[in-house]
Write a protein that holds these residues in place. Structure first.
Motif, PDB file in Angstrom:
ATOM      1  N   SER A 103       0.823  -1.204   0.000  1.00 27.30           N
ATOM      2  CA  SER A 103       0.000   0.000   0.000  1.00 27.30           C
ATOM      3  C   SER A 103       0.861   1.259   0.000  1.00 27.30           C
ATOM      4  O   SER A 103       0.549   2.236  -0.692  1.00 27.30           O
ATOM      5  CB  SER A 103      -0.926  -0.015   1.204  1.00 27.30           C
ATOM      6  N   ILE A 159       2.322   1.698  -3.516  1.00 31.17           N
ATOM      7  CA  ILE A 159       1.310   2.225  -4.434  1.00 31.17           C
ATOM      8  C   ILE A 159       1.039   3.696  -4.127  1.00 31.17           C
ATOM      9  O   ILE A 159       0.868   4.508  -5.043  1.00 31.17           O
ATOM     10  CB  ILE A 159       0.019   1.391  -4.342  1.00 31.17           C
ATOM     11  N   PRO A 218      -7.338   5.944  -9.715  1.00 33.50           N
ATOM     12  CA  PRO A 218      -7.480   4.483  -9.594  1.00 33.50           C
ATOM     13  C   PRO A 218      -6.357   3.837  -8.791  1.00 33.50           C
ATOM     14  O   PRO A 218      -6.600   2.907  -8.016  1.00 33.50           O
ATOM     15  CB  PRO A 218      -7.467   3.984 -11.041  1.00 33.50           C
ATOM     16  N   PHE A 219      -5.120   4.327  -8.950  1.00 33.36           N
ATOM     17  CA  PHE A 219      -4.008   3.801  -8.168  1.00 33.36           C
ATOM     18  C   PHE A 219      -4.227   4.062  -6.683  1.00 33.36           C
ATOM     19  O   PHE A 219      -3.964   3.207  -5.839  1.00 33.36           O
ATOM     20  CB  PHE A 219      -2.676   4.430  -8.599  1.00 33.36           C
ATOM     21  N   VAL A 225      -6.855   1.697  -5.253  1.00 30.84           N
ATOM     22  CA  VAL A 225      -6.288   0.356  -5.057  1.00 30.84           C
ATOM     23  C   VAL A 225      -5.409   0.335  -3.807  1.00 30.84           C
ATOM     24  O   VAL A 225      -5.457  -0.598  -3.006  1.00 30.84           O
ATOM     25  CB  VAL A 225      -5.505  -0.090  -6.303  1.00 30.84           C
ATOM     26  N   VAL A 228      -7.642   0.252  -0.722  1.00 27.73           N
ATOM     27  CA  VAL A 228      -8.233  -1.062  -0.477  1.00 27.73           C
ATOM     28  C   VAL A 228      -7.198  -2.015   0.106  1.00 27.73           C
ATOM     29  O   VAL A 228      -7.461  -2.731   1.082  1.00 27.73           O
ATOM     30  CB  VAL A 228      -8.842  -1.631  -1.775  1.00 27.73           C
ATOM     31  N   ILE A 229      -6.007  -2.015  -0.466  1.00 26.16           N
ATOM     32  CA  ILE A 229      -4.941  -2.886   0.052  1.00 26.16           C
ATOM     33  C   ILE A 229      -4.552  -2.461   1.463  1.00 26.16           C
ATOM     34  O   ILE A 229      -4.328  -3.298   2.335  1.00 26.16           O
ATOM     35  CB  ILE A 229      -3.737  -2.895  -0.898  1.00 26.16           C
TER      36      ILE A 229
END
Length: 73
Positions: free
Chosen positions: A6, A9, A34-35, A38, A41-42
């Motif tokens: 995470s 990202i 979008p990155f 993600v 969420v991670i």
């Protein structure tokens, strides 16, 4: 392990979001969102919350910039 992913990202998103603060480059925030999601969420799946918090701050910066620019610029 998920927290480290995470954070990575989030750092990738940060590299995209920082130049997007320059006028006429705000469209890069749409690429970064979008990155960031993600990464959020991670980070949520991780037991630690450092990566999630980093992604939340980057998300806030990107969304505020999009709101100030009208979503296009």
């Amino acid at each position: 392990m998920l927290n480290v992913l995470s954070i990575l990202i989030g750092l990738l998103s940060l590299v995209i979001v920082i130049p997007a603060q320059i006028p006429f480059l705000g469209i890069a925030n749409w690429i970064a969102l979008p990155f960031i999601v993600v990464g959020l969420v991670i980070g949520q799946l991780s037991s630690s919350n450092g990566g999630r918090n980093l992604c939340l701050v980057i998300f806030a910066v990107a969304v505020v910039r999009l709101m100030l620019g009208g979503g296009v610029i």
